[in-house]
Design a protein around this motif. Sequence first.
Motif, short mmCIF file in Angstrom:
data_model
loop_
_atom_site.label_atom_id
_atom_site.label_comp_id
_atom_site.label_asym_id
_atom_site.label_seq_id
_atom_site.Cartn_x
_atom_site.Cartn_y
_atom_site.Cartn_z
N PHE A 390 0.84 -1.21 0.00
CA PHE A 390 0.00 0.00 0.00
C PHE A 390 0.87 1.25 0.00
O PHE A 390 1.93 1.30 0.61
CB PHE A 390 -0.91 0.03 1.23
CG PHE A 390 -1.66 1.32 1.38
CD1 PHE A 390 -2.74 1.62 0.56
CD2 PHE A 390 -1.26 2.26 2.33
CE1 PHE A 390 -3.41 2.83 0.69
CE2 PHE A 390 -1.93 3.47 2.46
CZ PHE A 390 -3.02 3.75 1.64
N GLY A 391 0.36 2.28 -0.69
CA GLY A 391 0.99 3.59 -0.66
C GLY A 391 -0.06 4.66 -0.80
O GLY A 391 -1.03 4.50 -1.55
N TYR A 392 0.09 5.78 -0.07
CA TYR A 392 -0.88 6.87 -0.15
C TYR A 392 -0.79 7.55 -1.51
O TYR A 392 -1.77 8.10 -2.01
CB TYR A 392 -0.63 7.89 0.96
CG TYR A 392 -1.01 7.37 2.33
CD1 TYR A 392 -2.35 7.29 2.72
CD2 TYR A 392 -0.05 6.95 3.24
CE1 TYR A 392 -2.71 6.81 3.97
CE2 TYR A 392 -0.40 6.47 4.49
CZ TYR A 392 -1.72 6.41 4.85
OH TYR A 392 -2.08 5.93 6.08
N LYS A 393 0.41 7.56 -2.08
CA LYS A 393 0.61 8.14 -3.41
C LYS A 393 1.28 7.12 -4.30
O LYS A 393 1.93 6.19 -3.82
CB LYS A 393 1.50 9.39 -3.31
CG LYS A 393 0.91 10.54 -2.52
CD LYS A 393 1.89 11.71 -2.49
CE LYS A 393 1.34 12.86 -1.67
NZ LYS A 393 2.32 13.98 -1.60
N GLU A 394 1.12 7.33 -5.61
CA GLU A 394 1.80 6.43 -6.55
C GLU A 394 3.32 6.56 -6.39
O GLU A 394 3.84 7.63 -6.15
CB GLU A 394 1.40 6.79 -7.99
CG GLU A 394 -0.05 6.42 -8.32
CD GLU A 394 -0.37 6.69 -9.78
OE1 GLU A 394 0.59 6.78 -10.58
OE2 GLU A 394 -1.56 6.81 -10.11
N ASN A 395 3.98 5.44 -6.53
CA ASN A 395 5.45 5.37 -6.45
C ASN A 395 5.99 5.72 -5.06
O ASN A 395 7.18 5.97 -4.91
CB ASN A 395 6.10 6.32 -7.48
CG ASN A 395 5.62 6.04 -8.90
OD1 ASN A 395 5.45 4.88 -9.28
ND2 ASN A 395 5.38 7.09 -9.67
N GLU A 396 5.10 5.77 -4.04
CA GLU A 396 5.56 5.99 -2.66
C GLU A 396 4.91 4.93 -1.79
O GLU A 396 3.86 5.14 -1.19
CB GLU A 396 5.18 7.39 -2.18
CG GLU A 396 5.97 8.49 -2.85
CD GLU A 396 5.67 9.87 -2.27
OE1 GLU A 396 5.21 9.92 -1.10
OE2 GLU A 396 5.88 10.87 -2.96
N THR A 397 5.54 3.76 -1.72
CA THR A 397 4.97 2.63 -0.97
C THR A 397 5.23 2.82 0.52
O THR A 397 6.36 3.09 0.94
CB THR A 397 5.59 1.31 -1.44
OG1 THR A 397 5.41 1.20 -2.85
CG2 THR A 397 4.95 0.12 -0.74
N VAL A 398 4.16 2.67 1.31
CA VAL A 398 4.28 2.79 2.77
C VAL A 398 4.40 1.41 3.40
O VAL A 398 5.22 1.19 4.29
CB VAL A 398 3.05 3.54 3.34
CG1 VAL A 398 3.14 3.62 4.86
CG2 VAL A 398 2.97 4.93 2.74
N ILE A 399 3.57 0.47 2.94
CA ILE A 399 3.62 -0.91 3.45
C ILE A 399 4.03 -1.83 2.31
O ILE A 399 3.43 -1.80 1.24
CB ILE A 399 2.26 -1.32 4.05
CG1 ILE A 399 2.00 -0.52 5.32
CG2 ILE A 399 2.21 -2.81 4.33
CD1 ILE A 399 0.72 -0.85 6.02
N LYS A 400 5.03 -2.65 2.56
CA LYS A 400 5.63 -3.46 1.49
C LYS A 400 5.52 -4.94 1.82
O LYS A 400 6.26 -5.44 2.65
CB LYS A 400 7.10 -3.08 1.30
CG LYS A 400 7.33 -1.58 1.18
CD LYS A 400 8.78 -1.22 1.44
CE LYS A 400 8.97 0.30 1.50
NZ LYS A 400 10.33 0.67 1.90
N GLY A 401 4.59 -5.61 1.21
CA GLY A 401 4.48 -7.07 1.35
C GLY A 401 4.27 -7.56 2.77
O GLY A 401 4.90 -8.53 3.20
N MET A 402 3.37 -6.93 3.52
CA MET A 402 3.14 -7.32 4.92
C MET A 402 2.28 -8.58 5.00
O MET A 402 1.25 -8.69 4.33
CB MET A 402 2.44 -6.19 5.67
CG MET A 402 2.10 -6.54 7.12
SD MET A 402 1.19 -5.23 7.95
CE MET A 402 2.47 -4.02 8.15
#
Length: 629
Positions: A390-402
């Motif tokens: 998940f990311g709030y903006k494109e190309n800025e991932t906040v959660i990566k493969g949790m």
Amino acid sequence: MSERDNRNTHQVRRGPMRGHGHGHGFGMPVQKAQNFKGTFKRLIGYLKPHRFRLTAVFLMAILSTVFTIIGPKLMGNATTKLFEGMMMKINKVPGAKVDFNYILHILLVLAGLYIFSSLFSYFQQYVMAGVAQKTVYNLRKEVNEKLARLPLKLYDSRTHGEVLSRVVNDMDNISNTLQQSLTQLITSIVTLVGVVVMMLTISPLMTLIIILTLPLSILATAGIAKKSQKYFMGQQKALGELNGHVEEMYTGHQIVKAFGREEKSISDFNTINERLYESGRKAQFISGIIMPLMAFINNIGYVLVSVVGGILVTKRAIKIGDIQAFIQYARQFSQPITQTAQIANIIQSTIASAERVFELLDEEEEVPETVNAKEIKLPKGDVTFENVVFGYKENETVIKGMSIDVKKGQTIAIVGPTGAGKTTLINLLMRFYEINEGKITIDGIDITELKRGNLRSMFGMVLQDTWLFNGTIKDNIAYGRENATEEQVVRAAKAARADHFIRTLPDGYETILNEEASNISQGQKQLLTIARAILADPAILILDEATSSVDTRTEVLIQQAMNELMKDRTSFVIAHRLSTIRDADLILVMNHGDVVEKGTHEELLNQGGFYADLYNSQFTHKGGNAEVI
């Protein structure tokens, strides 16, 4: 600052302050719509269901105005008859007399016309008020329903003031214009056309004289308005700065005094106030010249009309009463032009307001629920995250493969530095935001297949930022469950250790909380929100720094209540004070959107990794016992 607050400061768009008044001043800057034609058509679409009543309003406006316009002509006939009778007496014409019966008849006709004009005007306003309020009622309802369907990201990306401005100020602007300005516009146009027609029937030559003064009035008005507009803009800017300064100084009064900045505050106020004074003085003075100047130009027209009219009377081209009627019409001629110019500005501002409301109505809504969306009637509380990205903006991932697997009744603590993704995880769990990849399930069912209402009803939340509404303490606690009894409310308050302080208040559970709930302490607010969550009796609990605003002794009591509340419930606890989550079944340590460590308190300490560093930064060990630094 919480993680979400930190994110909001970067995402919020702080546009320029906008005025939403009608701005009747000639030089006032007018807010303009970007797509006037399209917005106007769309707004008119809301009036279509009332087209028959609008037609009636239009006809009544015409009749009311026509009856008023006929008045001066009839009054002129009475004056002519009186003048002729008096002249015959002066000239000693045999049997000369004033025909008072004729004059009385005209006066009675005039009285009837003005009464009918007033009645039509009354019914016109009455019908239009109903049309305007019904139209705005439907528009407000549509906006309110839209707000409920908008995703949380929209509220996160806009200031509260911007959204409220569209829902309140812009809507009021539309309401006022529909109710007042539309009928004024119709009346002004009919009056203008009617007056010109009546003047032409009296004397085309004098009508030409009056019309020739019109370009002079327009040029004078436009020149002054253009000059005053920059001062009005400066006035609005200075007023905004002054309001902002006063608000800041008022809300931060204690800080200003604590740091001895009173003189600086007063100096800043005086500087802005002086700028506001200068702009306001010049704007009002320059715009104030308009009316005397127009009166001067109109008076030139009256003088010319009087001279030409006198000449025409001596040549018996027109009657003396027609001169009187024509001067009355000449006075009425400039008024609808001025009104129309003002209303044109108001309509421009209103279309701009409508455009802002329609922008809100056109915002992208939450992802629609699936066809035949499911419901979990008796949730157990098993929660699974499978490779969630998940990311709030494109190309800025906040959660990566949790990936997390939480069983019924487990207490899951989520820790990590600000911006690690703790609150984001909760937002995804309640489907406030849609994930980019992966899957989240509750009791084995993908949350995207569940009804949003059913999904969120499984959760009880106690957040760091308390939210209480203007109402009684009992109502605020009962908000957690529909149709809650007083006995259930009291039981929940006792479990949250809030019953004692509530009963010490003058009105107990009937104590009214004000809008900011500032008549109770921050810690007491938190106790009430905890009582509300206890009353909701949810399958899954979310506690986001729930005890951060209470003292140490109260925290211990609340923790005991929480331990009781969390029995047989799945609980997600976001914590910065690690002492509150030692007994958690599983601790997730997050950093930069990843779960970098997981395990029990003891297991993570023994690993000597990221969690151990966090823990040791808060505590020092003496004799094997952890003590707060």
